[in-house]
Design an enzyme around this catalytic site. Structure first.
Site, PDB file in Angstrom:
ATOM      1  N   ASP A  90      67.914  33.360  57.186  1.00 32.23           N
ATOM      2  CA  ASP A  90      69.202  34.075  56.747  1.00 32.23           C
ATOM      3  C   ASP A  90      69.726  34.728  57.472  1.00 32.23           C
ATOM      4  O   ASP A  90      70.108  35.092  57.980  1.00 32.23           O
ATOM      5  CB  ASP A  90      68.477  35.371  55.211  1.00 32.23           C
ATOM      6  N   ASN A  91      68.480  34.227  58.841  1.00 31.65           N
ATOM      7  CA  ASN A  91      69.072  34.775  60.059  1.00 31.65           C
ATOM      8  C   ASN A  91      70.025  33.152  60.936  1.00 31.65           C
ATOM      9  O   ASN A  91      70.223  33.079  61.938  1.00 31.65           O
ATOM     10  CB  ASN A  91      67.968  34.862  61.305  1.00 31.65           C
ATOM     11  N   ARG A 140      74.774  32.465  55.235  1.00 28.36           N
ATOM     12  CA  ARG A 140      73.446  31.747  55.621  1.00 28.36           C
ATOM     13  C   ARG A 140      73.174  30.617  55.012  1.00 28.36           C
ATOM     14  O   ARG A 140      74.046  30.770  53.802  1.00 28.36           O
ATOM     15  CB  ARG A 140      72.784  33.219  55.415  1.00 28.36           C
ATOM     16  N   ARG A 147      71.045  47.133  55.201  1.00 30.16           N
ATOM     17  CA  ARG A 147      71.238  47.938  56.476  1.00 30.16           C
ATOM     18  C   ARG A 147      72.538  47.411  56.805  1.00 30.16           C
ATOM     19  O   ARG A 147      72.634  48.271  58.091  1.00 30.16           O
ATOM     20  CB  ARG A 147      70.390  48.338  57.400  1.00 30.16           C
TER      21      ARG A 147
END
EC number: 2.7.7.-
Length: 474
Positions: free
Chosen positions: A255-256, A188, A95
């Site tokens: 992924d963060n 990432r 998104r």
């Protein structure tokens, strides 16, 4: 097409796009029914030469996503990741997308990335949208963390988009928005994991060189363990700053976490009301995997996954040595961070460790009565704040053995720039906090009456506090 006025400070440099189609997918933003500008960060925009945009131009670039001059257009980045330690190969920008890259006034490369900009090939059935409440919360988190000196992305723009969204975890329908964040990198740990998963060591080597040359230039070309060591150091600093700020990220999936050691993507975040090691931010973190005190462990675990991906292009032993540097680096950074939060000069390992230990002991003894942020407000500047702290509304809490040990450790340290105490922020009875009840009240004013004054007032007060601490960006 909007035309941006000449701005010499604007320096486009879309370097991620040079990596090619294996790393991302060209996408288009959603066509939103409305574009109502709710927040523009002119302070951040001034660092990249975009503060001169009119509101109409701003909306064109950050609401309709017409490409900025010199930018090739949006790309949804490809990555995998461990989510709560379960590997997920079906991730990627679902998104959001990388909209642009620009050089900042300090010479560093910055990303303009989105959240809520529409569906991409990685949306996995989602609508690709962001709730307005989520956008408001991200702005507030980023502003507070920046003020507290935590390496963080900055909320650059928030535009309400006029759609009604259905969500299962909050009252629906709810309002929608698109957010743009300014950060040093969106590469990432999971970007490397994806390349390893699909068996592409050539992609890993290209990613290492890309990230090394742009973000860790002190590392020699081809030195993959050196690159990992640099990421370990940056990540240790980030984890220490979170703890010193009393911040709980909530979702420390691979992924963060990124290669620059910069906090980003604020979902179910919280700031501690008081010392509570097991405090969690996400209602779905049922086992406390990412609880406040477990955040360093979570970051280290994620780093080991990055190391595992790099093992396809480098020997295991030097990579392990690089990973083993996390613990010492974290403790060193934590000592430094606590001294900075208390506004005193670092004295070295032994004295700073005493200050760290006694501060945590005092917070532990104080329980719910002694909130996290007020302690640092009361004793900012060390002994120079004794009269202010002991004569203030929490003065009676400062007694007993734990306080005596804290005071002794604190008084070993000289005040760091004691002139900061002259700032009006320190004349207030309490500090600027960002606790969940106030965040919900700010949202309620927007949701119920479209009243944005509490939101903008809060941002202004947080920035004023950051000015007083003079820790922003530090």
């Amino acid at each position: 097409m909007a035309r941006m006025p000449a701005a010499p400070a604007y320096r486009p440099e879309p370097r991620f796009f040079d990596l090619g189609a294996d790393y991302g997918d060209a996408v288009e933003a959603a066509a939103f029914p409305e574009n109502r500008l709710r927040f523009r960060n002119d302070r951040a925009a001034a660092t990249v030469g975009l503060e001169t945009l009119t509101d109409a131009e701003w909306v064109a670039y950050f609401g309709r996503f017409e490409p900025l001059p010199g930018q090739p257009g949006p790309v949804a980045m490809r990555y995998h990741g461990h989510q709560f330690r379960t590997y997920n190969p079906d991730l990627g920008d679902g998104r959001g997308f990388l909209a642009a890259q620009v050089r900042a006034d300090d010479g560093r490369l910055l990303d303009l990335g989105t959240k809520g900009s529409g569906t991409t090939p990685w949306s996995r059935g989602g609508d690709g949208r962001l709730t307005l409440k989520g956008g408001v919360r991200e702005v507030l988190a980023a502003e507070m963390l920046e003020a507290l000196g935590v390496p963080t992305s900055r909320a650059f723009s928030l535009i309400e988009t006029g759609e009604e969204l259905q969500r299962g975890d909050e009252p629906s329908p709810t309002r929608s928005a698109v957010l743009v964040r300014l950060s040093y990198s969106h590469v990432r740990f999971g970007t490397f994991q994806r390349a390893a998963y699909i068996g592409r060591p050539d992609m890993i080597e290209a990613l290492v060189e890309h990230a090394r040359s742009l973000y860790h230039r002190d590392v020699t070309a081809g030195d993959t363990p050196g690159f990992l060591r640099a990421v370990v150091e940056a990540s240790a600093r980030l984890a220490a700053r979170w703890v010193a700020a009393g911040f709980v990220h909530g979702v420390l999936n691979t992924d963060n976490l990124n290669v620059t050691g910069e906090s980003f993507d604020y979902g179910p975040w919280r700031f501690l009301p008081h010392y509570e090691p097991g405090f969690t931010a996400a209602y779905f973190d049922q086992f406390g995997l990412y609880a406040f005190a477990r955040q360093p462990e979570a970051v280290f675990w994620a780093l080991t996954q990055l190391g595992g991906a790099l093992k396809t292009v480098a020997d295991a032993e030097p990579l392990t040595d690089a990973l083993n540097g996390f613990g010492p680096a974290y403790i060193r950074e934590l000592r430094t961070a606590f001294a900075a939060r208390l506004g005193v000069v670092s004295l070295g390992e032994a004295a700073d460790q005493r200050l760290l230990d006694t501060t945590l002991a005092l917070l532990r003894q104080g329980g719910e009565a002694l909130r996290w942020e007020p302690l640092f407000h009361d004793w900012f500047g060390g002994f120079a704040s004794s009269a202010r702290a002991l004569g203030g509304p929490r003065g009676k809490l400062y007694q007993g053995e734990a306080f005596d040990a804290f005071r002794l450790a604190l008084f070993e340290h000289e005040p760091d720039r004691p002139e900061r105490l002259e700032h009006p922020v320190f004349a207030a009875a309490g500090p600027e906090e960002m606790l969940i009840d106030e965040v919900e009240a700010i949202w309620a004013a927007i949701d119920d009456g479209d009243d944005w004054r509490p939101f903008h007032d809060k941002v202004a007060r947080v920035r004023r506090a950051g000015e007083a601490w003079r820790l922003s960006g530090g």
